[in-house]
Structure formats: structure tokens, C-alpha cells
Motif scaffolding. Sequence first.
Motif, mmCIF file in Angstrom:
data_model
loop_
_atom_site.group_PDB
_atom_site.id
_atom_site.type_symbol
_atom_site.label_atom_id
_atom_site.label_comp_id
_atom_site.label_asym_id
_atom_site.label_seq_id
_atom_site.Cartn_x
_atom_site.Cartn_y
_atom_site.Cartn_z
ATOM 1 N N CYS A 128 0.835 -1.205 0.000
ATOM 2 C CA CYS A 128 0.000 0.000 0.000
ATOM 3 C C CYS A 128 0.868 1.252 0.000
ATOM 4 O O CYS A 128 1.991 1.260 0.512
ATOM 5 C CB CYS A 128 -0.915 0.031 1.229
ATOM 6 S SG CYS A 128 -2.078 -1.344 1.336
ATOM 7 N N THR A 129 0.325 2.323 -0.560
ATOM 8 C CA THR A 129 0.964 3.629 -0.512
ATOM 9 C C THR A 129 -0.128 4.683 -0.560
ATOM 10 O O THR A 129 -1.311 4.368 -0.728
ATOM 11 C CB THR A 129 1.946 3.799 -1.686
ATOM 12 O OG1 THR A 129 2.747 4.975 -1.492
ATOM 13 C CG2 THR A 129 1.204 3.941 -3.010
ATOM 14 N N SER A 130 0.260 5.928 -0.408
ATOM 15 C CA SER A 130 -0.703 7.022 -0.520
ATOM 16 C C SER A 130 -0.611 7.645 -1.900
ATOM 17 O O SER A 130 0.462 7.682 -2.520
ATOM 18 C CB SER A 130 -0.423 8.092 0.542
ATOM 19 O OG SER A 130 0.861 8.677 0.335
ATOM 20 N N TYR A 131 -1.737 8.100 -2.400
ATOM 21 C CA TYR A 131 -1.786 8.893 -3.625
ATOM 22 C C TYR A 131 -2.773 10.015 -3.389
ATOM 23 O O TYR A 131 -3.990 9.777 -3.305
ATOM 24 C CB TYR A 131 -2.202 8.052 -4.832
ATOM 25 C CG TYR A 131 -2.240 8.862 -6.117
ATOM 26 C CD1 TYR A 131 -1.070 9.392 -6.652
ATOM 27 C CD2 TYR A 131 -3.437 9.115 -6.774
ATOM 28 C CE1 TYR A 131 -1.090 10.142 -7.814
ATOM 29 C CE2 TYR A 131 -3.476 9.847 -7.943
ATOM 30 C CZ TYR A 131 -2.295 10.368 -8.461
ATOM 31 O OH TYR A 131 -2.326 11.125 -9.613
ATOM 32 N N TYR A 160 -5.825 9.559 -1.125
ATOM 33 C CA TYR A 160 -6.256 8.165 -1.157
ATOM 34 C C TYR A 160 -5.154 7.229 -0.659
ATOM 35 O O TYR A 160 -3.968 7.547 -0.696
ATOM 36 C CB TYR A 160 -6.648 7.767 -2.583
ATOM 37 C CG TYR A 160 -7.742 8.612 -3.171
ATOM 38 C CD1 TYR A 160 -9.070 8.346 -2.888
ATOM 39 C CD2 TYR A 160 -7.435 9.691 -4.006
ATOM 40 C CE1 TYR A 160 -10.090 9.133 -3.426
ATOM 41 C CE2 TYR A 160 -8.442 10.477 -4.548
ATOM 42 C CZ TYR A 160 -9.764 10.198 -4.249
ATOM 43 O OH TYR A 160 -10.761 10.983 -4.776
ATOM 44 N N LYS A 161 -5.576 6.051 -0.241
ATOM 45 C CA LYS A 161 -4.680 4.944 0.038
ATOM 46 C C LYS A 161 -4.942 3.874 -1.011
ATOM 47 O O LYS A 161 -6.078 3.433 -1.191
ATOM 48 C CB LYS A 161 -4.946 4.374 1.436
ATOM 49 C CG LYS A 161 -4.119 3.140 1.784
ATOM 50 C CD LYS A 161 -4.517 2.605 3.165
ATOM 51 C CE LYS A 161 -3.790 1.307 3.509
ATOM 52 N NZ LYS A 161 -4.218 0.767 4.825
#
Length: 563
Positions: free
Chosen positions: A258-261, A264-265
Motif C-alpha cells: 500500500c501507498t498514498s496517492y 487516497y490509500k
Amino acid sequence: MLNRLSSLFAAFLLVLTAPLAAAQGVTSSADPRATEAGRQILHQGGSAADAAVAMVAVLTLVEPQSSGVGGGGFLVYHDQKDGITTIDGRETAPAAAKTDRFLGADGKPRPFMDVVPGGLSVGVPGNVRLMEMAHKKWGKLDWAALLQPAIKLAEEGFEVTPVLHDWLTRYEPVWKDFPVARAIYYVDGKPAPVGTRIKNPAYAALLRDLAARGPDAFYSGANARAIVDAVGQAPRNPAVITMADLAAYRAKERPAVCTSYRIYKVCGMGPPSSGATTVFGILGMVEGWDMKTMGKDNPMSWHLLAEAMQFAYADRAKYLGDADFVSVPVAGLLDKQYLAQRRDLISPFGPAGDYPAGSPPGAEPRTASGPVAESGTTHFVVVDRDGNVASMTSTVESIFGSQLIANGHFLNNEMTDFDLNPMRDGAPAANRVEPGKRPLSSMSPTIVYGPDGKVVLAVGSAGGKRIIMHVTKTLIGVLDWGLSAEEAIALPNLFFGREGVLIEDNEAGRAIAAKMKPFGYSFTPAAIGSKLNAAERVDGVWRGAADPRGPGTATVDGAPPQG
């Protein structure tokens, strides 16, 4: 008074129906019969995992060119109680597989289509163990009930679609060596015409056995022996898979990547998938620009996306492989500072021209891997009434996999997803063949969480190495450009090749390509199909979306199919 009563009654209906709409289940797949099978399971009170099992079983039958129980897959699953996790059902190399498996007598790699048909390309299938693990963790209905839609279709027959007929026709020259496949899918010595009703009693018998004895029946006894014999007695490239190989196979639960954008996650599948790291690498680079303001019709948006794509794919080629065998710097590839450095290589005024891999934190010295492309692939999405979400991509690798059939289903050619050449620039390739290893994949099942921590989107696609870009442009379409999932899926597909940057040869793609010319660089229109499926939550209500390029559908439990 009457108007006031009418208003109150309308308000009452709104309150009554809104929660019901939000609680409805959603299924979306590349074939309407699989979409309907999933809906039936949800209607019976099944979970998203239950529906996923039923859909894998049906897709094996009705979309045999793309996926099945003779192949493998990746499942990304959001559980309302425990959050997100993934199941790795990727095929493994049999114990007899050596690094020189695909080298000729001259020590050079044999041509790709020389080694695909037959036994040499078959890996140990993983989908049934994946289905078993998903059902044990999240299932609500009996295992046997989940196989009934596929059993019914196999015994009563299913109609040949235009897509299946087209692939049967294209592979007619290959099938001269594969009489078992012809016996099922040919009529009067020719590929079955569109609309022909095909029955598959061998597959029905397999499913009835699995329903009665459970998933172990696939990996032992007569069913396993049929796989061993099909590979060992293949009319082309016979090879060795043993009963021990099948008995030893295990699906693996792995933490989601997972990462952030922006707000959003985004979460996806880690190695041996290159999906999450590459999709999220592209997103991490374009995150530095205001894609929302530029919009979907601005050529600059597509230029920046194309540049980020090529830098991210360079990292993919160098660093990705089965993390159980090689070190993969997942955290380094997603490091925001590292991606900012990669972003600095992108000019808004023209293409970089050269796209070397970077040096992410934690990376070991590595040579680039060769091409990896699964074409016989499918994706589907399920959301159940409790809000559990399944996003699964399944594959047999190439069209019809190895062309070999056991128990009525095709066996994969996943071994050719390894590098055919085990050495790169004098060093062992990360994606070389090794016993028990899982080949690198581009499959990119993805789930997105909104700022409130709730799932807002689940998406994935078929398309080989292009899967990554199909998913990426859909994510940008929804998260940056405010499009519906259906609209984002319909955006032109983007990739690259020897001709440079390629954009889908349709009206929208040609319009973007035309806008590029005054800037001194070009996009080449090309045939870039996709097979995307998605589900999105809008104002608390789930709805499905299917790729308009194919026969896929999306449906809500209790509602007629859409798309």
C-alpha cells in the motif's frame, strides 16, 4: 394536505431504500455468465470470497482462452473486520525445472512460441489452493454450493461467444498437434461457430469430485495424475511434473502493498507481482503535477504519464522477481523521495529518450530481466452486502495456456513468464527459472480507500505487461479527473514499444496523438485492447463497470446485467 402526505411518503421511501441500495452486492467480470454466477452466490447469502470461487470455476469453462483452475492468480481482499490482505496463487516451477530449461543446443534461448505449446511451459497450478484459502478465511456458504453454477453450465452446455470463436480460429494452426483441445472445441473438424452449445463432461466430473472431496482432490489422486500425464505425454515439448509437485503446492497469504496517492490509500499485490510497485511508482511520479487541473484532454497529462510509465517500467525490469528467491526493494521503489528524484528526470518539454533504472533505497546490484507478458488473463471484482471486496486477476499466461488439457480444462504455460535466458549481462537474472519459484507477473488487482478509510474503488485488467498501464490510467481517470469507473475504463490505453509511445487507435486516442505533434514528439496510434473490470462506491452506493471493448458485464444483486 395531500401534497404534504406525498412528500412525507416520498421521504419515507428514500430512507427505506437508500440503505438497501448501499447494501446490494456487485459483480463485474469479462463474461456475463461469470458475472451472473457471482451474483447468484451473493443472492444466496454468500460472501465476496464465495462469489470469487464461483466466478473462477465458471470462467475456466466459458473463457478458456484466458484463465482457469489450470492456472494461477492473485487476490486482493478487503475484509470489513480485518482490513486488507492478499493471496498469492501464482504457479510454481516443478522440482525438475532447471535454469537452462528454455535454452537450445546452442546455449541460446529457444523462440518463445517454440516453447509455449506443450509440457515444457506448464507450472504447478495455484488457483484451486487460492480458492480454498479464500473460502476458509472468508466464505459463508458450503464449498460444494460454490461450484454448482459451473457444473450446471458444463453439463447443460454454454454458447461459444464471438471472442472465443475468434481465438479458436487464430489458434487453428497450433492445434493441429493438440487433438484433446480439438475434441472439445471443434465441430466437424473446424472451430466451433458462434452460438454453438458446448458441453464439457470432463470438467463437470472434476468439479463434482472437488465438490464432494474438497480442493485436495485437485492435487492428488486421479485428477493430479491426469495433469502429470498431460504434461509428460504432451505431443510437443513433453516435460516432468510429479505428483509430489502437485501435493506440495501451497497458496500464500501475503501483506498487501500500500501507498498514498493524494488523499487516497491504494493497495495491491506485492512480488511475485510487479503490479503494485510499478502502478504505484507511476502514480508517485505524476503526483508532483496537478493532473486534475490539466485534465484528460490535455496532451501534457498524457506526456507526463507516458514518461513516468517508462521510468517505472525500467525499475520493474531490473528489480522485480519472486521475493522468496531474490531481494526486491519494495519499500525503496515506493519511497516518496526516490520517486521525486525519478520525477526530476521528466521534462514537460519533450521525451527523455533514455529511461534507465534508478537506484531505490535498499536495492542490491541487479541486471534487468527480459520481457514478461501474460495474455491469457482475466479480472473480476466482487462486493458483497457486508462491504467485503474481492479484486482478483487470474491467468493461464498465453491464449489457451500450454494448449494442453487435463480434466477438461487448459493447463497454463506460466513457465514462459520466467526469463528464457537465465543470464543477463553476465549475471543471473532475477526472474530466472528455479525449482519451486513463482514467475514474475504484471497482474495488478487493486483496491483504493478514500479519506474516510472506506473502499471507494476496486479495479484490475487483463493484457500482459500492459495491465499495469490499463489500471494506472483508470486510477488517474477516477481519482484525478473525477470520471466514473466506466468512463475511466473507456479512456485510451497507453503503452510503449519499439515505435516509442503507443496510444490506443480509437477516436480519443487519435485526438490525443494529433495534439502531440506540435510539441515535437509523437504518440503512435496502435491496437491496444484491454479487459478492465471495476466496482466503485459513489454516495454510499456500489456500482460495477466493465470494459466496453469486450463482452464483460457488471450487475447488482437483484438487478439485470449492465454493460
